[in-house]
Design an enzyme around this catalytic site. Structure first.
Site, PDB file in Angstrom:
ATOM      1  N   ASP A 191      17.948  36.435  29.979  1.00 29.10           N
ATOM      2  CA  ASP A 191      19.109  36.670  30.831  1.00 29.10           C
ATOM      3  C   ASP A 191      20.201  37.323  29.990  1.00 29.10           C
ATOM      4  O   ASP A 191      20.197  37.229  28.763  1.00 29.10           O
ATOM      5  CB  ASP A 191      19.649  35.341  31.376  1.00 29.10           C
ATOM      6  CG  ASP A 191      18.826  34.804  32.541  1.00 29.10           C
ATOM      7  OD1 ASP A 191      18.090  35.586  33.166  1.00 29.10           O
ATOM      8  OD2 ASP A 191      18.917  33.597  32.821  1.00 29.10           O
ATOM      9  N   ARG A 211      15.199  44.032  33.683  1.00 28.89           N
ATOM     10  CA  ARG A 211      15.721  43.514  34.955  1.00 28.89           C
ATOM     11  C   ARG A 211      17.144  44.050  35.095  1.00 28.89           C
ATOM     12  O   ARG A 211      18.022  43.693  34.312  1.00 28.89           O
ATOM     13  CB  ARG A 211      15.722  41.989  34.911  1.00 28.89           C
ATOM     14  CG  ARG A 211      16.389  41.325  36.109  1.00 28.89           C
ATOM     15  CD  ARG A 211      16.366  39.800  35.967  1.00 28.89           C
ATOM     16  NE  ARG A 211      15.003  39.303  36.003  1.00 28.89           N
ATOM     17  CZ  ARG A 211      14.619  38.129  35.480  1.00 28.89           C
ATOM     18  NH1 ARG A 211      15.483  37.338  34.892  1.00 28.89           N
ATOM     19  NH2 ARG A 211      13.374  37.752  35.557  1.00 28.89           N
TER      20      ARG A 211
HETATM   21  P1  FDA Z   1      26.419  42.233  45.883  1.00 28.02           P
HETATM   22  O1  FDA Z   1      26.885  40.835  45.549  1.00 28.02           O
HETATM   23  O2  FDA Z   1      27.217  43.388  45.378  1.00 28.02           O
HETATM   24  O3  FDA Z   1      26.256  42.311  47.436  1.00 28.02           O
HETATM   25  C1  FDA Z   1      26.014  43.574  48.058  1.00 28.02           C
HETATM   26  C2  FDA Z   1      25.440  43.366  49.426  1.00 28.02           C
HETATM   27  O4  FDA Z   1      24.211  42.635  49.337  1.00 28.02           O
HETATM   28  C3  FDA Z   1      26.294  42.538  50.356  1.00 28.02           C
HETATM   29  O5  FDA Z   1      27.316  43.319  50.941  1.00 28.02           O
HETATM   30  C4  FDA Z   1      25.258  42.060  51.369  1.00 28.02           C
HETATM   31  O6  FDA Z   1      24.926  43.091  52.257  1.00 28.02           O
HETATM   32  C5  FDA Z   1      24.065  41.797  50.477  1.00 28.02           C
HETATM   33  N1  FDA Z   1      24.057  40.399  50.041  1.00 28.02           N
HETATM   34  C6  FDA Z   1      24.413  39.913  48.839  1.00 28.02           C
HETATM   35  N2  FDA Z   1      24.287  38.565  48.804  1.00 28.02           N
HETATM   36  C7  FDA Z   1      23.868  38.197  50.039  1.00 28.02           C
HETATM   37  C8  FDA Z   1      23.568  36.961  50.644  1.00 28.02           C
HETATM   38  N3  FDA Z   1      23.740  35.794  50.002  1.00 28.02           N
HETATM   39  N4  FDA Z   1      23.148  36.956  51.924  1.00 28.02           N
HETATM   40  C9  FDA Z   1      23.014  38.114  52.605  1.00 28.02           C
HETATM   41  N5  FDA Z   1      23.289  39.318  52.093  1.00 28.02           N
HETATM   42  C10 FDA Z   1      23.712  39.376  50.817  1.00 28.02           C
HETATM   43  N6  FDA Z   1      23.867  38.482  36.437  1.00 28.02           N
HETATM   44  C11 FDA Z   1      24.164  38.501  35.106  1.00 28.02           C
HETATM   45  O7  FDA Z   1      25.306  38.807  34.746  1.00 28.02           O
HETATM   46  N7  FDA Z   1      23.215  38.206  34.180  1.00 28.02           N
HETATM   47  C12 FDA Z   1      21.937  37.917  34.513  1.00 28.02           C
HETATM   48  O8  FDA Z   1      21.097  37.652  33.642  1.00 28.02           O
HETATM   49  C13 FDA Z   1      21.590  37.907  35.911  1.00 28.02           C
HETATM   50  N8  FDA Z   1      20.325  37.641  36.335  1.00 28.02           N
HETATM   51  C14 FDA Z   1      19.985  37.830  37.658  1.00 28.02           C
HETATM   52  C15 FDA Z   1      18.649  37.727  38.046  1.00 28.02           C
HETATM   53  C16 FDA Z   1      18.305  37.986  39.369  1.00 28.02           C
HETATM   54  C17 FDA Z   1      16.861  37.918  39.783  1.00 28.02           C
HETATM   55  C18 FDA Z   1      19.310  38.340  40.321  1.00 28.02           C
HETATM   56  C19 FDA Z   1      18.960  38.665  41.751  1.00 28.02           C
HETATM   57  C20 FDA Z   1      20.613  38.410  39.936  1.00 28.02           C
HETATM   58  C21 FDA Z   1      20.975  38.148  38.616  1.00 28.02           C
HETATM   59  N9  FDA Z   1      22.310  38.205  38.212  1.00 28.02           N
HETATM   60  C22 FDA Z   1      22.596  38.187  36.854  1.00 28.02           C
HETATM   61  C23 FDA Z   1      23.408  38.235  39.216  1.00 28.02           C
HETATM   62  C24 FDA Z   1      23.860  39.651  39.534  1.00 28.02           C
HETATM   63  O9  FDA Z   1      24.522  40.208  38.431  1.00 28.02           O
HETATM   64  C25 FDA Z   1      24.824  39.685  40.728  1.00 28.02           C
HETATM   65  O10 FDA Z   1      25.962  38.921  40.438  1.00 28.02           O
HETATM   66  C26 FDA Z   1      24.242  39.189  42.025  1.00 28.02           C
HETATM   67  O11 FDA Z   1      22.898  39.549  42.174  1.00 28.02           O
HETATM   68  C27 FDA Z   1      25.028  39.783  43.200  1.00 28.02           C
HETATM   69  O12 FDA Z   1      24.911  41.182  43.234  1.00 28.02           O
HETATM   70  P2  FDA Z   1      23.984  41.954  44.306  1.00 28.02           P
HETATM   71  O13 FDA Z   1      23.392  43.139  43.615  1.00 28.02           O
HETATM   72  O14 FDA Z   1      22.985  40.993  44.803  1.00 28.02           O
HETATM   73  O15 FDA Z   1      24.890  42.459  45.447  1.00 28.02           O
END
Ligand code: FDA
Length: 308
Positions: A134, A184
């Site tokens: 991570d 990732r």
């Molecule tokens: P974001 O939060 O920008 O959301 C964009 C859109 O996605 C929303 O407008 C909505 O449409 C949809 N969406 C998001 N969440 C939703 C929900 N709960 N329900 C429905 N729709 C939703 N971070 C880090 O700093 N270090 C790390 O090592 C990791 N590791 C990691 C592993 C994995 C497998 C994942 C999925 C994530 C991480 N993260 C992480 C977290 C990552 O940095 C981030 O904070 C979250 O994934 C949120 O960003 P998103 O890209 O999901 O979209």
């Protein structure tokens, strides 16, 4: 602004005590963390693998400040991997593990963190699977990538997370897009200053798309960690443009988030891996989930009010 406040609270011991002891917390946390015990993690893994998903499992804990705690964390990973291997869940890498180097001593003894990470990689290799590191706040990025390079000498399939909100990440993606590399890509979940990170959602999203293209056009194995429909659609489009089959990349989402979308992708033949956290030390992880989505925070606050 609200995000910064919650992320600041994620590092406050006073807030930790308040949230950990709030009567509803455990019930709300359960939505994101299947449980505290190894058996809870194995059960969640079995259910997800049966539904066609792969998983990566995180033993919760971070910012370890003593050697005994670092050893306890690496012991927990070795026990987990042995148990997963015995249950046949590591076959074809269906279950792998995710490790935060701060949980095994990175903050006070990098050599110790490397030793523990090596031990975990060995335990993973023994049962036919692998480890992904991570990524935590930007002060740890160089150290984490340095340790990744050392681990890959003996365990070439070890992967790492890169965070699109950092200015440096597009270059890191180029550097780490070679054959055998497993990256990732996520947006990033910590509070970072403007000197090192994009601050607005549009800039972070644009960076994510640039980084994703670099990884898809490279020789490595991209792991697209996002719940964002725009990023998931872009991953599928860039993979097709780069001539990648569905087996040449995967989409990854967190446990308890967009479960129906995870199933839909599986039904389309896309590989999906779910990140399962387990353990007692859920506070930091939980607060980052509240910070990244107002709806998660509303759900928590509503539970507090209805309980009272
Ligand atoms: P974001 O939060 O920008 O959301 C964009 C859109 O996605 C929303 O407008 C909505 O449409 C949809 N969406 C998001 N969440 C939703 C929900 N709960 N329900 C429905 N729709 C939703 N971070 C880090 O700093 N270090 C790390 O090592 C990791 N590791 C990691 C592993 C994995 C497998 C994942 C999925 C994530 C991480 N993260 C992480 C977290 C990552 O940095 C981030 O904070 C979250 O994934 C949120 O960003 P998103 O890209 O999901 O979209």
């Amino acid at each position: 602004m609200l995000r910064q406040v919650i992320l600041a609270a994620s590092r406050s011991n006073t807030m930790r005590r308040v949230v950990e002891n709030a009567p509803v917390s455990k019930q709300v946390v359960h939505r994101f963390v299947p449980g505290a015990s190894l058996e809870d993690a194995v059960q969640a893994t079995t259910e997800l693998v049966t539904s066609g998903r792969a998983v990566t499992i995180d033993y919760l804990g971070e910012d370890t400040l003593d050697a005994a705690q670092a050893t306890a964390t690496s012991d927990a990973y070795v026990a987990l991997l042995t148990r997963l291997g015995d249950a046949g869940l590591t076959r074809d890498g269906r279950a792998e593990v995710s490790v935060k180097l701060s949980a095994v001593g990175q903050a006070f003894d990098e050599a110790m963190a490397l030793d523990h990470a090596t031990r975990i990689c060995k335990a993973a290799a023994d049962v036919g699977t692998t480890v992904t590191l991570d990524m935590e706040d930007h002060t740890t990025t160089d150290s984490t990538l340095d340790i990744l390079g050392k681990l890959r000498q003996d365990f070439p399939s070890t992967g790492a997370v890169l965070q699109a909100y950092l200015h440096r990440t597009e270059a890191d993606c180029r550097e780490l897009s070679g054959e055998g590399s497993r990256i990732r890509l996520c947006k990033g979940a910590y509070s970072e200053p403007a000197e090192v990170a994009f601050q607005g959602k549009d800039d972070v999203d644009a960076s994510y798309l640039r980084c994703l293209k670099v990884l898809m056009e490279g020789q490595g194995y991209p792991m697209v960690a996002s719940h964002d429909p725009q990023m998931v659609a872009a991953a599928q489009a860039y993979a097709a443009e780069a001539g990648r089959a569905n087996s040449d990349y995967e989409i990854q989402m967190l446990y308890g988030i967009r479960d129906a979308e995870q199933s839909r992708l599986i039904s389309e033949g896309v590989q999906v891996r779910t990140y399962i956290p387990f353990g007692h030390d859920w506070y930091g992880y939980f607060m980052r989930r509240l910070a990244e989505r107002p709806a998660n925070l509303r759900f928590f606050l509503r539970s507090l009010v209805s309980r009272n």
